[in-house]
Design a protein around this motif. Structure first.
Motif, PDB file in Angstrom:
ATOM      1  N   GLY A 109       5.546  49.271 -24.104  1.00 27.40           N
ATOM      2  CA  GLY A 109       5.946  48.296 -23.098  1.00 27.40           C
ATOM      3  C   GLY A 109       4.803  47.475 -22.538  1.00 27.40           C
ATOM      4  O   GLY A 109       4.912  46.941 -21.428  1.00 27.40           O
ATOM      5  N   LEU A 110       3.683  47.372 -23.293  1.00 30.14           N
ATOM      6  CA  LEU A 110       2.568  46.552 -22.802  1.00 30.14           C
ATOM      7  C   LEU A 110       2.959  45.087 -22.656  1.00 30.14           C
ATOM      8  O   LEU A 110       2.371  44.356 -21.860  1.00 30.14           O
ATOM      9  N   GLU A 111       3.952  44.649 -23.431  1.00 35.36           N
ATOM     10  CA  GLU A 111       4.366  43.243 -23.348  1.00 35.36           C
ATOM     11  C   GLU A 111       5.075  42.929 -22.037  1.00 35.36           C
ATOM     12  O   GLU A 111       5.249  41.752 -21.688  1.00 35.36           O
ATOM     13  N   LYS A 112       5.493  43.956 -21.284  1.00 36.58           N
ATOM     14  CA  LYS A 112       6.186  43.733 -20.014  1.00 36.58           C
ATOM     15  C   LYS A 112       5.224  43.579 -18.835  1.00 36.58           C
ATOM     16  O   LYS A 112       5.653  43.274 -17.719  1.00 36.58           O
ATOM     17  N   ILE A 113       3.956  43.815 -19.086  1.00 36.11           N
ATOM     18  CA  ILE A 113       2.968  43.673 -18.015  1.00 36.11           C
ATOM     19  C   ILE A 113       2.834  42.195 -17.652  1.00 36.11           C
ATOM     20  O   ILE A 113       2.856  41.329 -18.538  1.00 36.11           O
TER      21      ILE A 113
ATOM     22  N   SER B  71      -5.183  21.754 -27.243  1.00 36.94           N
ATOM     23  CA  SER B  71      -4.287  22.476 -28.138  1.00 36.94           C
ATOM     24  C   SER B  71      -5.072  23.621 -28.751  1.00 36.94           C
ATOM     25  O   SER B  71      -5.600  23.508 -29.857  1.00 36.94           O
ATOM     26  N   ALA B  72      -5.218  24.703 -28.007  1.00 40.70           N
ATOM     27  CA  ALA B  72      -6.027  25.827 -28.445  1.00 40.70           C
ATOM     28  C   ALA B  72      -5.157  27.060 -28.561  1.00 40.70           C
ATOM     29  O   ALA B  72      -3.990  27.083 -28.186  1.00 40.70           O
ATOM     30  N   ALA B  73      -5.762  28.108 -29.123  1.00 40.31           N
ATOM     31  CA  ALA B  73      -5.036  29.357 -29.282  1.00 40.31           C
ATOM     32  C   ALA B  73      -4.730  29.953 -27.922  1.00 40.31           C
ATOM     33  O   ALA B  73      -5.484  29.766 -26.958  1.00 40.31           O
ATOM     34  N   PRO B  74      -3.622  30.675 -27.783  1.00 37.23           N
ATOM     35  CA  PRO B  74      -3.296  31.289 -26.503  1.00 37.23           C
ATOM     36  C   PRO B  74      -4.302  32.366 -26.135  1.00 37.23           C
ATOM     37  O   PRO B  74      -4.918  32.993 -27.000  1.00 37.23           O
ATOM     38  N   THR B  75      -4.483  32.552 -24.847  1.00 29.41           N
ATOM     39  CA  THR B  75      -5.403  33.575 -24.372  1.00 29.41           C
ATOM     40  C   THR B  75      -4.872  34.951 -24.735  1.00 29.41           C
ATOM     41  O   THR B  75      -3.702  35.247 -24.498  1.00 29.41           O
ATOM     42  N   PRO B  76      -5.692  35.828 -25.307  1.00 27.23           N
ATOM     43  CA  PRO B  76      -5.197  37.145 -25.729  1.00 27.23           C
ATOM     44  C   PRO B  76      -4.824  38.028 -24.548  1.00 27.23           C
ATOM     45  O   PRO B  76      -5.407  37.917 -23.464  1.00 27.23           O
ATOM     46  N   THR B  77      -3.857  38.889 -24.784  1.00 33.50           N
ATOM     47  CA  THR B  77      -3.420  39.866 -23.785  1.00 33.50           C
ATOM     48  C   THR B  77      -3.391  41.248 -24.441  1.00 33.50           C
ATOM     49  O   THR B  77      -3.799  41.419 -25.593  1.00 33.50           O
ATOM     50  N   LEU B  78      -2.903  42.227 -23.709  1.00 37.83           N
ATOM     51  CA  LEU B  78      -2.871  43.590 -24.233  1.00 37.83           C
ATOM     52  C   LEU B  78      -1.952  43.732 -25.443  1.00 37.83           C
ATOM     53  O   LEU B  78      -2.025  44.737 -26.156  1.00 37.83           O
ATOM     54  N   THR B  79      -1.086  42.755 -25.681  1.00 38.15           N
ATOM     55  CA  THR B  79      -0.258  42.832 -26.890  1.00 38.15           C
ATOM     56  C   THR B  79      -1.108  42.701 -28.154  1.00 38.15           C
ATOM     57  O   THR B  79      -0.661  43.085 -29.237  1.00 38.15           O
ATOM     58  N   GLY B  80      -2.306  42.157 -28.029  1.00 39.10           N
ATOM     59  CA  GLY B  80      -3.221  42.064 -29.164  1.00 39.10           C
ATOM     60  C   GLY B  80      -4.257  43.159 -29.177  1.00 39.10           C
ATOM     61  O   GLY B  80      -5.311  43.008 -29.803  1.00 39.10           O
ATOM     62  N   LEU B  81      -3.973  44.273 -28.498  1.00 43.11           N
ATOM     63  CA  LEU B  81      -4.944  45.359 -28.391  1.00 43.11           C
ATOM     64  C   LEU B  81      -5.275  45.963 -29.752  1.00 43.11           C
ATOM     65  O   LEU B  81      -6.425  46.315 -30.031  1.00 43.11           O
ATOM     66  N   GLU B  82      -4.285  46.105 -30.609  1.00 46.64           N
ATOM     67  CA  GLU B  82      -4.522  46.754 -31.900  1.00 46.64           C
ATOM     68  C   GLU B  82      -5.525  45.970 -32.737  1.00 46.64           C
ATOM     69  O   GLU B  82      -6.397  46.560 -33.393  1.00 46.64           O
ATOM     70  N   GLY B  83      -5.418  44.646 -32.739  1.00 49.01           N
ATOM     71  CA  GLY B  83      -6.393  43.845 -33.471  1.00 49.01           C
ATOM     72  C   GLY B  83      -7.799  44.020 -32.926  1.00 49.01           C
ATOM     73  O   GLY B  83      -8.771  44.073 -33.693  1.00 49.01           O
ATOM     74  N   LEU B  84      -7.935  44.107 -31.607  1.00 47.49           N
ATOM     75  CA  LEU B  84      -9.242  44.329 -30.993  1.00 47.49           C
ATOM     76  C   LEU B  84      -9.819  45.666 -31.427  1.00 47.49           C
ATOM     77  O   LEU B  84     -11.016  45.776 -31.742  1.00 47.49           O
ATOM     78  N   LEU B  85      -8.984  46.702 -31.465  1.00 48.97           N
ATOM     79  CA  LEU B  85      -9.455  48.027 -31.881  1.00 48.97           C
ATOM     80  C   LEU B  85      -9.883  48.013 -33.343  1.00 48.97           C
ATOM     81  O   LEU B  85     -10.890  48.632 -33.717  1.00 48.97           O
ATOM     82  N   GLN B  86      -9.140  47.316 -34.186  1.00 44.64           N
ATOM     83  CA  GLN B  86      -9.495  47.258 -35.607  1.00 44.64           C
ATOM     84  C   GLN B  86     -10.836  46.562 -35.808  1.00 44.64           C
ATOM     85  O   GLN B  86     -11.661  47.007 -36.613  1.00 44.64           O
ATOM     86  N   ARG B  87     -11.065  45.501 -35.097  1.00 42.17           N
ATOM     87  CA  ARG B  87     -12.347  44.815 -35.245  1.00 42.17           C
ATOM     88  C   ARG B  87     -13.484  45.674 -34.733  1.00 42.17           C
ATOM     89  O   ARG B  87     -14.583  45.653 -35.288  1.00 42.17           O
TER      90      ARG B  87
END
Length: 419
Positions: free
Chosen positions: A317-321, A286-302
């Motif tokens: 439309g990154l969520e459609k990939i 029961s772990a966190a989901p693997t990140p995808t491009l929908t979480g790109l903004e958080g990666l850039l902020q860090r």
């Protein structure tokens, strides 16, 4: 000169030879039910034959040959192979690695097991007959000078006055024949065991596939740990270093850096749980989901909180990939930004993500400054990991310096099947 007879005697009478003789006797014992069955069946067609006390040697060999037929049929049972392999390992001295461990799965494996079982019972039956019949007769011959020649033996062979000398020699020769036959038959079975009971081509192929799967899983774990946890540690290191330098003169920036460290480590722990979940055998973690491009903004902020400057151009439309492509693209961007943080010396990074009809393009660029942060020793797994991720999706990647600019370019097919 004396060592050679000692070696011969050791090979013929040593522990291994004795265990192989026991293995042959085991084959003779396994043969008995089939022999009695064949003897009973043949007696139906030859009523005049004495079933229980046959006097004809040819009859006995005929029954032996017929008994091997049902024995071979019995050996087609899948569990016959591991049972015979266990006996061979324990008694014949054949290494475990040379024998198959599991039951027979294909008809080729069953045929090999049937051939081995037939050979084992044939050699065991003959050796058991010799072991039962020859030693008592040899003992009578050896004791003949003391006990006298048995009635009728001297008249039968017309030995005259030579019998006191020849009888013991003949008896010793017969015992030597039994020992030599046992050694030869045991050695023959030990040589043929890996051929008939060893892994077949299908076994080796299945083991190679299992080994390849283990290597693929290990490489995947290494990539995930390197890209997720490695990126988090690099970002935390730079954030802590920046906070330490400005702690006195810019407390607000230091607080932001500490908050970024907290967020980065929290996400790193979640991703670490996801990666370690692949190692668990009690079901999915029961772990966190693997990140995808929908979480790109958080990666850039860090990344920016760690002191990096990133300009990003990404389409909507990154969520459609497709999820697999989006996940691998996120890891590629993550590793590219980690490399920039470690090696670009604070140079601005330009990130461009473009969606085409058939593929997704990811490009990162940053100027190479002379005398910038030196490259760390060791490591060097980032770019090969990016190339491997792209190759698994049947994509391509290029990386290198050109005109003072470091460029990383990756193309991932949107509809390609992963390898």
């Amino acid at each position: 000169m004396r060592a050679a007879p000692r070696r011969v005697a050791g090979a013929a009478l040593g522990r291994r030879a004795r265990l192989r003789w026991v293995h042959l006797l085991l084959g003779g014992a396994l043969l008995m039910p089939y022999y009695l069955l064949a003897n009973t069946v043949l007696s139906v067609f030859v009523p005049s034959a004495n079933v229980f006390f046959p006097t004809s040697l040819w009859w006995q060999f005929g029954v032996l040959g017929m008994a091997l037929v049902p024995a071979a049929v019995t050996a087609l049972y899948p569990l016959a192979r591991p049972l015979e392999a266990g006996a061979v390992r324990a008694l014949c001295g054949v290494p475990k690695a040379e024998l198959a461990a599991g039951p027979s799965r294909s008809w080729a494996e069953r045929r090999n097991t049937a051939a081995w079982y037939t050979l084992h019972l044939l050699a065991g039956g003959l050796m058991s007959g010799m072991s039962l019949a020859v030693p008592p007769f040899a003992a009578v011959l050896i004791a003949a000078p003391l006990t006298g020649v048995p009635d009728g033996l001297e008249d039968t062979y017309r030995l005259g006055g030579l019998w006191p000398v020849l009888m013991p020699l003949i008896g010793i020769a017969m015992l030597a024949l039994v020992v030599g036959t046992s050694w030869a038959a045991g050695s023959l079975l030990a040589r043929w065991a890996p051929v008939l009971l060893g892994p077949t081509a299908a076994d080796r192929l299945a083991e190679a596939e299992r080994h390849a799967m283990r290597l693929a899983l290990r490489n995947r774990l290494a990539r995930e740990l390197h890209d997720s946890v490695g990126h988090a540690l690099s970002a935390v290191t730079l954030q802590a270093s920046a906070a330490r330098r400005v702690l006195d003169r810019d407390p607000e920036f230091a607080r932001q850096a500490l908050a970024a460290i907290e967020e980065t480590t929290r996400e790193a722990v979640g991703e670490l749980d996801t990666v370690l979940g692949l190692l668990r055998e009690d079901g999915p973690a029961s772990a966190a989901p693997t990140p995808t491009l929908t979480g790109l903004e958080g990666l850039l902020q860090r990344t920016r909180a760690a002191g990096g400057t990133v300009e990003c151009a990404a389409p909507d439309g990154l969520e459609k990939i497709p999820p697999v492509v989006s996940r691998e693209a996120y890891r590629i961007v993550q590793e590219g930004l980690s490399n920039a943080l470690r090696h670009a010396g604070g140079a601005p990074v330009r990130l461009r993500i473009a969606l085409h009809d058939d593929d997704l393009e990811v490009a990162l660029e940053n100027p190479v400054r002379p005398g910038s942060t030196p490259r760390r020793t060791g490591g060097g797994r980032g770019l090969p990991g990016i190339a491997e991720r792209a190759r698994l999706l049947r994509g391509s990647s290029t990386a290198g310096e050109h005109d003072g600019v470091w460029r990383l370019s990756v193309r991932l097919p949107l509809r390609g099947d992963a390898r």
